[in-house]
Design an enzyme around this catalytic site. Structure first.
Site, mmCIF file in Angstrom:
data_model
loop_
_atom_site.group_PDB
_atom_site.id
_atom_site.type_symbol
_atom_site.label_atom_id
_atom_site.label_comp_id
_atom_site.label_asym_id
_atom_site.label_seq_id
_atom_site.Cartn_x
_atom_site.Cartn_y
_atom_site.Cartn_z
ATOM 1 N N ASP A 37 -5.798 -0.075 -1.970
ATOM 2 C CA ASP A 37 -6.371 -1.057 -3.549
ATOM 3 C C ASP A 37 -7.626 -1.104 -2.502
ATOM 4 O OD1 ASP A 37 -5.345 -2.314 -0.874
ATOM 5 O OD2 ASP A 37 -5.975 -4.365 -2.284
ATOM 6 N N GLY A 56 0.819 -1.482 0.147
ATOM 7 C CA GLY A 56 -0.097 -0.434 0.054
ATOM 8 C C GLY A 56 0.834 1.383 -0.072
ATOM 9 N N PHE A 61 -14.516 3.870 2.469
ATOM 10 C CA PHE A 61 -13.401 3.426 2.151
ATOM 11 C C PHE A 61 -12.862 4.151 1.465
ATOM 12 C CE2 PHE A 61 -11.194 -0.784 -0.603
ATOM 13 C CZ PHE A 61 -11.056 -0.912 0.840
ATOM 14 N N VAL A 62 -11.460 4.246 0.680
ATOM 15 C CA VAL A 62 -10.339 4.459 -0.335
ATOM 16 C C VAL A 62 -10.153 4.285 -0.880
ATOM 17 C CG1 VAL A 62 -11.264 7.347 1.166
ATOM 18 C CG2 VAL A 62 -9.714 5.358 1.007
ATOM 19 N N LYS A 100 -7.984 7.296 9.863
ATOM 20 C CA LYS A 100 -9.002 7.021 9.950
ATOM 21 C C LYS A 100 -9.405 6.792 11.589
ATOM 22 C CE LYS A 100 -10.495 4.281 6.298
ATOM 23 N NZ LYS A 100 -10.968 3.090 6.169
ATOM 24 N N ASP A 106 0.275 4.141 3.910
ATOM 25 C CA ASP A 106 -0.254 4.358 3.170
ATOM 26 C C ASP A 106 -1.078 4.799 3.999
ATOM 27 O OD1 ASP A 106 -1.393 1.644 4.027
ATOM 28 O OD2 ASP A 106 -1.698 1.934 1.861
ATOM 29 N N ARG A 112 -5.280 0.670 -7.418
ATOM 30 C CA ARG A 112 -3.390 1.242 -6.820
ATOM 31 C C ARG A 112 -2.962 2.100 -7.656
ATOM 32 N NH1 ARG A 112 -2.513 -1.574 -2.759
ATOM 33 N NH2 ARG A 112 -2.319 -4.044 -2.634
ATOM 34 N N ASP A 137 -5.601 2.914 10.140
ATOM 35 C CA ASP A 137 -6.997 2.305 10.310
ATOM 36 C C ASP A 137 -7.048 1.861 12.118
ATOM 37 O OD1 ASP A 137 -9.520 1.855 9.483
ATOM 38 O OD2 ASP A 137 -8.856 -0.043 8.438
HETATM 39 P P1 IMP Z 1 -5.049 -1.918 10.051
HETATM 40 O O1 IMP Z 1 -3.768 -2.343 10.833
HETATM 41 O O2 IMP Z 1 -6.154 -1.560 10.491
HETATM 42 O O3 IMP Z 1 -4.491 0.223 10.581
HETATM 43 O O4 IMP Z 1 -4.833 -1.919 8.532
HETATM 44 C C1 IMP Z 1 -3.840 -0.705 7.696
HETATM 45 C C2 IMP Z 1 -3.921 -1.540 6.235
HETATM 46 O O5 IMP Z 1 -4.997 -1.731 6.244
HETATM 47 C C3 IMP Z 1 -3.542 -0.900 5.129
HETATM 48 O O6 IMP Z 1 -2.234 -0.477 5.646
HETATM 49 C C4 IMP Z 1 -4.482 -1.070 3.760
HETATM 50 O O7 IMP Z 1 -3.595 -1.986 3.311
HETATM 51 C C5 IMP Z 1 -5.773 -1.214 4.318
HETATM 52 N N1 IMP Z 1 -6.663 -0.180 4.754
HETATM 53 C C6 IMP Z 1 -7.150 0.365 5.471
HETATM 54 N N2 IMP Z 1 -8.677 1.285 4.646
HETATM 55 C C7 IMP Z 1 -8.543 1.423 3.408
HETATM 56 C C8 IMP Z 1 -8.726 1.940 2.934
HETATM 57 O O8 IMP Z 1 -10.081 3.149 2.697
HETATM 58 N N3 IMP Z 1 -8.269 1.490 1.537
HETATM 59 C C9 IMP Z 1 -7.494 0.647 0.720
HETATM 60 N N4 IMP Z 1 -6.966 0.116 2.207
HETATM 61 C C10 IMP Z 1 -7.273 0.398 3.602
HETATM 62 MG MG MG Z 2 -1.790 -1.752 3.191
#
Ligand code: IMP
Ligand code: MG
Length: 204
Positions: free
Chosen positions: A178, A63, A171-172, A150, A119, A184, A122
């Site tokens: 992706d 990402g 979701f973006v 987020k 990227d 991407r 979340d």
């Molecule tokens: P976390 O472990 O939940 O913080 O996840 C982060 C990962 O989830 C990022 O590196 C992205 O690959 C994926 N992700 C989270 N939100 C989105 C979104 O809105 N679009 C695309 N990928 C996302």
């Molecule tokens: Mg990722």
């Protein structure tokens, strides 16, 4: 001969490039470029203030690939660059995706100033896992940098030192992000049309 795409001169560059699967463009190519340059400048001056002349930038693939390649070209310090590969999978016991490290970086981090780049932040699970893993290698400092944050989605408490844009719970895709490995390559960040979220409709 390849079919020529007609381009209306009345359209903004963003509209000319608009992908038919995108509902709304949230951050245009220009907004992203501008913000990434600002972030590179802030990072450069922060590390100069720390007395660091060299920075090791670690990007999380896939990402962060697009973001980190733009970011590092704006950093005016000696840089070392590496990547770690992480994937998220669903466990029966967890309603959220759990990260798993598929490939570690190659560079040694002990005694180095390290900037971990992703990227999007979340749930916080990916960056918490990686922070723990990288700290075990004894860097002098470890900070994190994300283009998007987020905050309302956090499951594991995590704050990044450098954030490009805050985002609500949407979701973006685009600029490295992706959906089922597509989009991407879009130069902007936007939301996907609802009907394209069903991958069984992807016969093209
Ligand atoms: P976390 O472990 O939940 O913080 O996840 C982060 C990962 O989830 C990022 O590196 C992205 O690959 C994926 N992700 C989270 N939100 C989105 C979104 O809105 N679009 C695309 N990928 C996302
Ligand atoms: Mg990722």
């Amino acid at each position: 001969m390849a079919k020529q795409k007609s381009i209306s001169l009345n359209h903004s560059p963003e509209e000319e490039l608009a992908h038919p699967d995108i509902e709304n463009v949230l951050f245009s190519r220009e907004q992203i470029n501008h913000r990434v340059i600002e972030m590179s400048d802030t990072i450069t001056s922060d590390y100069q203030t720390l007395g660091a002349t060299e920075l090791t930038i670690v990007g999380i693939t896939n990402g962060a690939v697009v973001f980190v390649s733009d970011l590092l070209r704006g950093v005016r310090l000696h840089t070392r660059f590496d990547t770690v590969r992480v994937t998220s999978y669903y466990d029966y016991d967890s309603p959220v995706a759990l990260p798993k490290i598929l490939a570690q970086g190659k560079l040694r981090l002990d005694g180095k100033h390290v900037l971990l780049v992703d990227d999007i932040l979340d749930t916080g699970n990916t960056l918490s896992l990686l922070r723990k893993t990288l700290l075990a290698q004894n860097p002098v400092s470890l900070r994190t940098c994300v283009l998007l944050d987020k905050k309302s989605r956090r499951v594991t408490p995590f704050e990044a030192e450098y954030v490009g844009f805050d985002l609500p719970d949407v979701f973006v895709v685009g600029y490295g992000l992706d959906y089922a490995e597509r989009y991407r390559n879009l130069p902007y960040i936007g939301t996907l049309k609802i009907e394209r979220r069903d991958t069984s409709s992807w016969d093209d």
